[in-house]
Design an enzyme around this catalytic site. Structure first.
Site: not given
Ligand code: BES
Ligand code: ZN
Ligand code: MN
Length: 511
Positions: A273, A278, A285, A296, A360, A362, A364
């Protein structure tokens, strides 16, 4: 203005070489690893000086403790130092990695540019010689790693360090294995430093284009690199990746690295990834800690580090039965005027339609197309993806380990074993049919999130990806915790960890 050249490790800060023990006993500063209950045997040249240090009671053996002796009588070195390794039970590869980094730091503090490190047989305990060599090399090189941020006044360049490393009292076979380990460790650690440098750059410096350039610079010999841009991705129907990229002016890149192993037919695909930032997109966020989303792209960092190691001889004598293909899905996730919106439906390369309920989620989406690409063009015997995919994995497992899940227990176990050998632990999470069921959508084949009533976060991400892996043996590493923010441990002092490079390299040597 983008800082022209953000600072970073140049890969040449620590140069060590393996020498016979007699050659390690002289010079400005000699460190000997000292274990509880044993007078370290560093060969005849230091025997008298070590006995004298022991006699004064100052020879510390507590783990990571340093003691220094000036002008030791009867020795050919100016200063003799000990780094404690603790008790025999504490003698692990992780401990050796740390004490080597402690020696590196002590030499730096003493402003000695050329020092020696002697590893007596007693300091190995039950650790195999090759693993010990690896750990020592990793400690020296990663201990020397610093990310130097850009400043108004460029800091004066740090003097490079040189270290002569010798094992003392090993049987000839172990001695050879130790030296082999040193070399493999050096390659893995320099590759990790390379990954850390990419990962630590802010997102206005490290863009998808930067990642593509970093990959291109690795090309040559057995490593071939190609980069797909937006039109090429459109032609392939990568609607999930392109949906994420819509919100950003920064051009997305899809990077393909191919490392050919002589005689190999099928491929092991490693997918990263590469979100160079992000924001969350329209499902934006909160501001706090959003800056951390520069990290990210650490999945991509791991893949690039892994190929850096392959390109520099990281397989050693091993001849894996597969070639290696690295795939990096690189883009930003931004809420620009053209950004995709919650509820939008996109189509991935394999035809699956996806309802984007949360922009968010994204990672996946971009991985889905990368996994499709691997299966369509590279006949993979195995696919491994690495991603900072979910905050939930940090809640579940913290920063000292990554989560792993997949559709093939043997693939998972091989990776868990590699992580253990590299001291980058992986902890398996379930991926059951009930999780896959949660990802179905009324308005498309799949939704990119499950419902708030389900509760599980990391396994939802894995379950979504499993649809794209199909029956290809596949594992997913969620490195959102392990990528940064872990405990400081001599060879890691904050920022990006360059996580999983060493694990992948280990795994590759066993394929
Ligand atoms: N890049 C983030 C995940 C992340 C969060 C990495 C904190 C490092 C530290 C990912 O793209 C994300 O935003 N995931 C969301 C998924 C949710 C919307 C289902 C998350 O973990 O909140
Ligand atoms: Zn992300
Ligand atoms: Mn995200």
């Amino acid at each position: 203005m983008v800082p022209e050249r953000a600072g970073g490790y140049n890969g040449r800060r620590m140069k060590f070489r393996s020498v016979p023990v007699a050659a390690a006993c002289r010079g400005e500063l000699v460190f000997v690893l000292a274990t509880d209950g044993a007078v370290p045997d560093a060969g005849p040249l230091l025997r008298g000086a070590i006995a004298a240090a022991k006699a004064t009671g100052d020879l510390a053996t507590a783990a990571r403790k340093v003691s220094l002796f000036h002008q030791p009588a009867k020795a050919a070195c100016k200063r003799l130092g000990f780094v404690g390794c603790g008790t025999r039970a504490q003698l692990t590869t992780e401990q050796l990695r740390r004490v080597a980094a402690v020696a590196q730091a002590a030499a730096e503090r003493a402003e000695v540019a050329d020092f020696a490190l002697i590893v007596p047989a007693a300091a190995l305990g039950d650790v195999e010689a090759e693993a010990a060599g690896r750990a020592v090399a990793e400690g020296l090189v990663l201990g020397a790693y610093v990310y130097a941020p850009p400043r108004r006044k460029a800091p004066k360049p740090r003097a490079g360090q040189k270290c002569r490393v010798a094992a003392a009292g090993l049987a000839r076979r172990d001695e050879a294995a130790f030296q082999r380990g040193l070399e493999l460790g050096r390659i893995g650690a320099e590759a990790t430093a390379f990954a850390r440098d990419l990962e630590n750059q802010p997102s206005n410096v490290c863009t998808p284009t930067t990642l593509a350039q970093a990959a291109r610079r690795l090309a040559g010999g057995r490593l071939h690199v190609k980069v797909l841009d937006r039109p090429a991705m459109q032609k392939l129907g990568m609607g999930a990746l392109l949906g994420v990229a819509r919100g950003s002016d920064e051009p997305p890149k899809f990077v393909v690295l191919e490392y050919r192993v002589p005689g190999a037919k099928r491929n092991a695909c490693v997918v990263g990834k590469g979100l160079t930032f992000d924001t969350g997109g329209i499902s934006i966020k909160p501001a706090g800690k959003m800056d951390e989303m520069r990290y990210d792209m650490c999945g991509a960092g791991a893949v690039l580090g892994f190929f850096h190691a392959l390109a520099h001889g990281g397989l050693g004598e091993h001849r894996p039965k597969h070639n290696f293909v690295g795939l990096i899905a690189a883009t930003e996730n931004m809420p620009g005027p053209n950004a995709q919106k919650p509820g939008d439906v996109v189509r991935a390369m394999d035809g699956h339609t996806i309802e984007v309920l949360n922009t968010d989620a994204e990672g996946r989406l971009v991985l889905a197309d990368a996994i499709c690409y691997a299966r369509k063009f590279h006949d993979p015997a195995v696919v491994v993806d690495l991603a900072t995919l979910t905050g939930a994995v940090v809640t579940a497992l913290g920063h000292e380990m990554a989560g792993i899940m997949g559709n093939d227990q043997r693939v998972i176990e091989a990776l868990v074993a590699a992580g253990k050998a590299a001291d980058e632990p992986l902890w398996q999470l379930p991926l059951w049919d009930c999780h896959k069921e949660q990802m179905k959508s009324k308005f498309a084949d799949l939704a990119n999130i499950n419902g708030p009533q389900h509760g599980n976060g990391s396994t939802a991400g894995g379950a979504f990806l499993s649809y794209f892996a199909g029956d290809t043996p596949w594992a997913h590493l969620d490195i959102a915790g392990a990528a940064y923010g872990g405990l400081h441990k001599d060879y890691y002092k904050g920022g990006a960890a360059g996580t999983a490079v060493r694990t992948l390299l280990h795994w590759a040597r066993t394929l």
